[in-house]
Every structure is written in structure tokens, then in C-alpha cells.
Scaffold this motif. Structure first.
Motif, PDB file in Angstrom:
ATOM      1  N   CYS A 216       9.054  94.890  57.886  1.00  0.00           N
ATOM      2  CA  CYS A 216      10.322  94.539  58.527  1.00  0.00           C
ATOM      3  C   CYS A 216      10.059  93.590  59.702  1.00  0.00           C
ATOM      4  O   CYS A 216       8.951  93.524  60.236  1.00  0.00           O
ATOM      5  CB  CYS A 216      11.033  95.785  59.041  1.00  0.00           C
ATOM      6  SG  CYS A 216      11.388  97.032  57.795  1.00  0.00           S
ATOM      7  N   GLU A 220      16.459  93.529  61.901  1.00  0.00           N
ATOM      8  CA  GLU A 220      17.480  93.875  60.908  1.00  0.00           C
ATOM      9  C   GLU A 220      18.608  94.685  61.553  1.00  0.00           C
ATOM     10  O   GLU A 220      18.396  95.418  62.522  1.00  0.00           O
ATOM     11  CB  GLU A 220      16.859  94.694  59.767  1.00  0.00           C
ATOM     12  CG  GLU A 220      15.858  93.948  58.921  1.00  0.00           C
ATOM     13  CD  GLU A 220      14.442  93.985  59.465  1.00  0.00           C
ATOM     14  OE1 GLU A 220      13.529  93.489  58.784  1.00  0.00           O
ATOM     15  OE2 GLU A 220      14.248  94.524  60.594  1.00  0.00           O
ATOM     16  N   LEU A 225      19.054  98.073  57.197  1.00  0.00           N
ATOM     17  CA  LEU A 225      17.999  99.071  57.056  1.00  0.00           C
ATOM     18  C   LEU A 225      18.491 100.279  56.271  1.00  0.00           C
ATOM     19  O   LEU A 225      17.752 100.852  55.469  1.00  0.00           O
ATOM     20  CB  LEU A 225      17.500  99.494  58.442  1.00  0.00           C
ATOM     21  CG  LEU A 225      16.750  98.406  59.217  1.00  0.00           C
ATOM     22  CD1 LEU A 225      16.466  98.869  60.644  1.00  0.00           C
ATOM     23  CD2 LEU A 225      15.467  98.009  58.513  1.00  0.00           C
ATOM     24  N   ASP A 228      18.237  99.833  52.538  1.00  0.00           N
ATOM     25  CA  ASP A 228      16.889  99.739  51.977  1.00  0.00           C
ATOM     26  C   ASP A 228      16.393 101.138  51.647  1.00  0.00           C
ATOM     27  O   ASP A 228      15.720 101.793  52.449  1.00  0.00           O
ATOM     28  CB  ASP A 228      15.963  99.045  52.973  1.00  0.00           C
ATOM     29  CG  ASP A 228      14.622  98.649  52.355  1.00  0.00           C
ATOM     30  OD1 ASP A 228      14.231  99.274  51.345  1.00  0.00           O
ATOM     31  OD2 ASP A 228      13.970  97.746  52.892  1.00  0.00           O
TER      32      ASP A 228
END
Length: 363
Positions: A216, A220, A225, A228
Motif C-alpha cells: 500500500c 488510500e 482499503l 481490498d
């Protein structure tokens, strides 16, 4: 015109308060059942569980607005009031008392003063608080000009519109409050699933991981996040293993330890963070979570050491950035600058309503 009968409902005194960037239902301990099971059943009914939206209760359907504070006069000579924090876990019909909450802690002082649990002073009042969850202590310095709690002021905090009266939270005895040691594993850095992590507890158990080590950037958004699923599964695997290493046992049903990705600062602070509590990436970071993150920055060998620059001891002011702003944590160092002596930070708070919450009898 028909009228509503409350004959099948119990009316429980309640104050809804904002503390920092969270909101909670505040109760006097004496207004709740003494038996833990009955108490939790009443709290859950008041907040609106088991519905995740909490449509049939006063909860806000979000972890930051699904909290309770239970306050009473303290029998501890070091404290004026006891503060028991409860995190109502959405859709699971349970109240988690494992962690405490530093944001809601900011409202405990004003609540205690307004409710007559502590006498106000002419200029500022110090409320000595025992955080029951962790058996640790905080002095809350509340502005009380003319003997009245002030809520208006010129102090802004990230995540809250406008400005308010500052409440200084001075922490003591929080090192290892949940795990028994500042570095519960005995190491500044551990390796779990091939990732270097720092397990730390200065008021809140936190596992720190460099965002770059997990692929990462650290920039973000929380929504990115959260989307994901592979990343979250990887973080959860690390969390479960870290929990055991930190002496917390099986943490699969606990909200601690908090998992925090760290990366270089983006807005002039000390470092940037993204925190999962425990499996959802949040828009901010908790008060005591920020204290633990800042504490890692002053210790050699941690995963944060390469990411932040420090000024000279005996005091460090560290700006912990998060998605909606920052927390500035003041760490006081012992002589020689090798150990943390204390921590303090500023918050604001205010009551939102006072009244009675109505819950079904025998929920």
C-alpha cells in the motif's frame, strides 16, 4: 387523537454526548442493573440491536456513534469518578468492555461536573478519572469560568466542525494498561506472516505495520482499503497471531488489538496512519490509539523509526495524521529521554441531549 402509552417501556436517565470525534450514551451506574447480563441487555435494547442499522434504538449504526459510558463516584483515593466504557458491536448483540475510549473520555469530565459528581471550580476544574476497563488514570482539565462548564471556545479538532472549549487529557499509568508492558512481546519489532510489526500498548493495544510492506502507499482512502478483501484477510491473520503474542489470547471476538498502517507524513505531521478497528478501516484514529502510535515513534527499533523525525527530549509533540485530520500527542520523557513518563492531548466535547431513553421492559 390517540396517545402513546409507555406502560410497557422502562425510562432510563441518559445524556447523549459528543466526546472528541465520537458520540455515546452516558449513564449513571446506579441507573442501570447491577448484574452485568441484565445491564448489557438493557444497553443493547436502548441502542437498537441486533439490527446493524439500529433503527429501533438511539445508536447511530456506526462504531463511532455506538458507544456507552457508565460513570459513578469512585472509591479509589486517586480518582473522583470511575468511567466504564462499552463498545456496542454492530449486529452481534454484545458490548465489548476490553478497550477504553479516549474520545469518549473527553466528555467524562464535563458529564461529572454537570451531574454534580464533582464540584466545579471558579476558573478550571480538574476531574480525576479512573478508566475501569484498563485500571488506568487520567486528569481531565475542563474550563469552568464562573463555576460553569464552558463548551464554546477557539480550539478546533480534526473531524469535528467548528471550535470548542479545550479539554486537556493528562494520562498516567497507561503504559501496558491492557497487556502489562509497553512492548508486550518484549521486542520493538516482530515478524508475523513475513511482515515486520511493532506490538505496543500505551493505553491501547496497537499493532503497527508499514503500509509499503503490505503493498500500500498509505494514502488510500478508508473505502479503498475496506474494499481490498485480500488485504483485510492478511491483516486479520496478523492480528490474530499478534493478539496471542501480546497476551490478549484469542482476539477473534475482540476489538483489540487495533491494526494501524503507517507511512510517511503527507501534511507536515510526524507520520500518516490508517487504522482498522478491528476489521473496518476508520476515518480517524482513537485518542489512545494515537498515543500508542506516537509512543512507538520515540522507541528505537520500531517499524515507525525510519518514518518520523523527532525534536529534542524531554518533550515530544508528535502529529499523528489520519484520513480526516491529525492528533497531536505530547509525550513527556523521563530524565535522559529513554522512557515515557506521561502523555497529554487536547479534545473538545459537549452534551447533545439529556432525558430518558425508553427501552422495552425485560428486553
Amino acid at each position: 387523537m390517540s396517545t402513546i402509552s409507555f406502560s410497557s417501556l422502562d425510562a432510563v436517565p441518559c445524556v447523549w454526548m459528543r466526546g472528541g470525534t465520537s458520540k455515546a450514551a452516558f449513564f449513571h451506574a446506579g441507573d442501570l442493573p447491577a448484574e452485568a447480563g441484565a445491564r448489557d441487555a438493557l444497553i443493547l435494547a436502548a441502542m437498537g440491536h441486533p439490527d446493524a442499522r439500529q433503527i429501533d434504538g438511539i445508536g447511530g449504526g456506526h462504531p463511532l456513534t455506538t458507544k456507552v459510558a457508565i460513570v459513578s463516584r469512585s472509591h479509589d483515593p486517586r480518582a473522583d469518578v470511575d468511567y466504564l466504557f462499552g463498545q456496542v458491536v454492530a449486529a452481534e448483540s454484545r458490548v465489548d468492555y476490553a478497550p477504553t475510549c479516549g474520545n469518549i473520555l473527553a466528555a467524562v469530565g464535563p458529564f461529572a461536573l454537570e451531574e454534580g459528581l464533582v464540584e466545579t471550580q471558579p476558573r478550571e476544574s480538574v476531574v480525576r478519572i479512573r478508566m475501569v476497563n484498563t485500571n488506568s488514570y487520567c486528569h481531565a482539565v475542563v474550563q469552568t469560568p464562573g463555576g460553569r462548564v464552558a463548551y464554546s471556545g477557539d480550539t478546533p479538532i480534526s473531524g469535528v466542525p467548528g471550535q470548542g472549549s479545550p479539554i486537556e487529557l493528562r494520562f498516567s499509568d497507561i503504559v501496558g494498561s491492557n497487556c502489562g508492558a509497553l512492548l508486550p512481546t518484549g521486542e520493538a519489532s516482530d515478524r508475523i506472516d513475513g511482515i515486520d510489526v511493532t506490538c505496543i500498548d500505551n493505553g491501547m493495544p496497537v499493532v503497527l505495520m508499514r503500509a509499503a510492506d503490505l503493498g500500500c502507499t498509505g494514502n488510500e482512502t478508508p473505502a479503498e482499503l475496506d474494499a481490498d478483501t485480500a488485504l483485510k484477510a492478511r491483516i486479520e491473520s496478523i492480528r490474530l497471531q499478534a493478539g496471542r503474542r501480546m497476551g490478549l489470547g484469542d482476539v477473534s471476538a475482540k476489538v483489540v488489538p487495533k491494526m494501524t498502517l503507517v507511512s510517511p507524513a503527507q501534511a507536515g505531521g510526524s507520520l500518516s496512519t490508517r487504522t482498522f478497528i478491528p476489521r473496518k478501516c476508520h476515518d480517524a484514529i482513537g485518542v489512545l490509539g494515537a498515543v500508542s502510535v506516537a509512543s512507538a515513534c520515540v522507541l528505537p527499533g520500531t517499524v515507525t523509526e525510519p518514518l518520523c523525525r523527532l525534536g529534542p527530549a524531554p518533550r515530544h509533540d508528535l502529529s499523528v495524521e489520519h484520513p480526516t485530520g491529525e492528533f497531536t500527542v505530547r509525550l513527556l520523557m523521563e530524565e535522559g529521554g529513554l522512557a515515557i513518563a506521561g502523555a497529554a492531548l487536547l479534545r473538545t466535547a459537549r452534551p447533545l441531549f439529556r432525558g430518558q431513553v425508553l427501552v422495552p421492559r425485560n428486553p
